[in-house]
Scaffold this motif. Structure first.
Motif, PDB file in Angstrom:
ATOM      1  N   LEU A 112       0.840  -1.194   0.000  1.00  0.00           N
ATOM      2  CA  LEU A 112       0.000   0.000   0.000  1.00  0.00           C
ATOM      3  C   LEU A 112       0.876   1.245   0.000  1.00  0.00           C
ATOM      4  N   ARG A 113       0.566   2.193  -0.910  1.00  0.00           N
ATOM      5  CA  ARG A 113       1.422   3.352  -1.105  1.00  0.00           C
ATOM      6  C   ARG A 113       0.620   4.443  -1.810  1.00  0.00           C
ATOM      7  N   ALA A 155       1.598   4.134   7.757  1.00  0.00           N
ATOM      8  CA  ALA A 155       2.200   2.942   8.358  1.00  0.00           C
ATOM      9  C   ALA A 155       1.141   2.006   8.944  1.00  0.00           C
ATOM     10  N   SER A 156       0.215   2.549   9.728  1.00  0.00           N
ATOM     11  CA  SER A 156      -0.842   1.708  10.290  1.00  0.00           C
ATOM     12  C   SER A 156      -1.731   1.138   9.192  1.00  0.00           C
ATOM     13  N   ALA A 157      -1.988   1.949   8.159  1.00  0.00           N
ATOM     14  CA  ALA A 157      -2.789   1.457   7.042  1.00  0.00           C
ATOM     15  C   ALA A 157      -2.074   0.322   6.314  1.00  0.00           C
ATOM     16  N   GLN A 158      -0.750   0.429   6.174  1.00  0.00           N
ATOM     17  CA  GLN A 158       0.013  -0.673   5.580  1.00  0.00           C
ATOM     18  C   GLN A 158      -0.080  -1.923   6.443  1.00  0.00           C
ATOM     19  N   PHE A 187      -1.363  -5.404   4.933  1.00  0.00           N
ATOM     20  CA  PHE A 187      -0.557  -6.615   4.783  1.00  0.00           C
ATOM     21  C   PHE A 187      -1.356  -7.875   5.120  1.00  0.00           C
ATOM     22  N   ARG A 188      -2.208  -7.795   6.145  1.00  0.00           N
ATOM     23  CA  ARG A 188      -2.956  -8.968   6.590  1.00  0.00           C
ATOM     24  C   ARG A 188      -4.355  -9.045   5.986  1.00  0.00           C
ATOM     25  N   SER A 189      -4.681  -8.094   5.131  1.00  0.00           N
ATOM     26  CA  SER A 189      -5.989  -8.076   4.489  1.00  0.00           C
ATOM     27  C   SER A 189      -6.001  -9.029   3.295  1.00  0.00           C
ATOM     28  N   PRO A 190      -7.186  -9.359   2.769  1.00  0.00           N
ATOM     29  CA  PRO A 190      -7.225 -10.180   1.548  1.00  0.00           C
ATOM     30  C   PRO A 190      -6.425  -9.568   0.399  1.00  0.00           C
ATOM     31  N   GLY A 191      -6.431  -8.230   0.292  1.00  0.00           N
ATOM     32  CA  GLY A 191      -5.655  -7.585  -0.754  1.00  0.00           C
ATOM     33  C   GLY A 191      -4.165  -7.804  -0.599  1.00  0.00           C
ATOM     34  N   GLY A 192      -3.670  -7.701   0.644  1.00  0.00           N
ATOM     35  CA  GLY A 192      -2.258  -7.930   0.887  1.00  0.00           C
ATOM     36  C   GLY A 192      -1.858  -9.373   0.644  1.00  0.00           C
ATOM     37  N   VAL A 193      -2.691 -10.294   1.097  1.00  0.00           N
ATOM     38  CA  VAL A 193      -2.411 -11.721   0.890  1.00  0.00           C
ATOM     39  C   VAL A 193      -2.417 -12.039  -0.601  1.00  0.00           C
ATOM     40  N   VAL A 245       9.096  -6.859   6.347  1.00  0.00           N
ATOM     41  CA  VAL A 245       8.822  -5.615   7.064  1.00  0.00           C
ATOM     42  C   VAL A 245       8.410  -5.942   8.496  1.00  0.00           C
ATOM     43  N   VAL A 246       8.675  -4.999   9.392  1.00  0.00           N
ATOM     44  CA  VAL A 246       8.205  -5.093  10.776  1.00  0.00           C
ATOM     45  C   VAL A 246       7.372  -3.837  11.013  1.00  0.00           C
ATOM     46  N   VAL A 247       6.140  -4.012  11.497  1.00  0.00           N
ATOM     47  CA  VAL A 247       5.189  -2.904  11.522  1.00  0.00           C
ATOM     48  C   VAL A 247       4.422  -2.875  12.837  1.00  0.00           C
TER      49      VAL A 247
END
Length: 222
Positions: free
Chosen positions: A89-90, A100-103, A107-113, A137-139
């Protein structure tokens, strides 16, 4: 003679502490190291100025007013992803504000997967995957909607068990202080509740063969 219960373990030794937790840095890991260094995050994505997210270069005069002038952790991580042909996400899909929180949520959303991101359960596994040349990444997702989270890159590094236990994974970040090689304990120190139990790790494979061919073609054109 009875044996000790299986749950009883010998105390860690000095040799255990100095042993590598996460393997040697592989050749792809060394290449990832060079790409991280090529981003020049120590000089770009500086806090308190407006920057162009993909380059980290200041694009508005110092002292000018408006949004997107705090810190730029999420823009830096997204820019490294862009360099490695890995989407996260960018901008323009999300503004630089509270990215950062949105990323972290993405990451764990269906879109990120669907985009190829996978959750990593432990710091040791995250460091191991980075050493193998994968983008990790570490978030930290802030629980307060209007307070920023933080995100950093897990950098390949021959880390010992003792170092991992005390400092966490090796990191590269933009933030209140930018650095190309530091540690997670420092990266997340300014975010209450983040370190060590509030951070999460995510990994994406890098297609190094495709990237090297792309960079070779670009070099020939130049």
């Amino acid at each position: 003679m009875s044996s000790a219960p299986a749950s009883v373990q010998a105390p860690p030794t000095a040799a255990d502490a100095t042993a590598l937790c996460c393997g040697e840095v592989s050749n792809p890991g060394k290449l990832l190291d060079r790409v991280i260094d090529s981003m020049h995050v120590d000089d770009r994505w500086q806090p308190h100025v407006h920057i162009e997210w993909a380059t980290g270069l200041q694009d508005q005069p110092s002292g000018s007013s408006g949004p997107d002038r705090a810190t730029h952790c999420s823009s830096f991580t997204a820019a490294l992803g862009l360099k490695l042909d890995v989407y996260m996400l960018r901008p323009p899909e999300h503004s630089q504000q509270l990215l950062a929180s949105a990323q972290g949520e993405w990451f764990r959303s269906p879109g990120g997967v669907q985009a190829g991101w996978t959750s990593v359960p432990t710091a040791a596994e995250a460091q191991t995957l980075s050493n193998a040349g994968k983008l990790v990444v570490v978030v930290y997702e802030s629980p307060e909607p209007r307070r920023p989270g933080h995100v950093a890159i897990v950098r390949p590094f021959p880390k010992t068990n003792a170092d991992l236990a005390e400092n966490g994974v090796q990191t590269a970040q933009a933030g209140a202080k930018n650095f190309s090689s530091g540690v997670a304990r420092v990266s997340f120190a300014k975010h209450e509740g983040a370190w060590p139990n509030g951070v999460r790790y995510y990994v994406h494979t890098i297609d190094w063969q495709k990237l090297i061919a792309k960079w070779s073609d670009q070099a020939k054109k130049n």
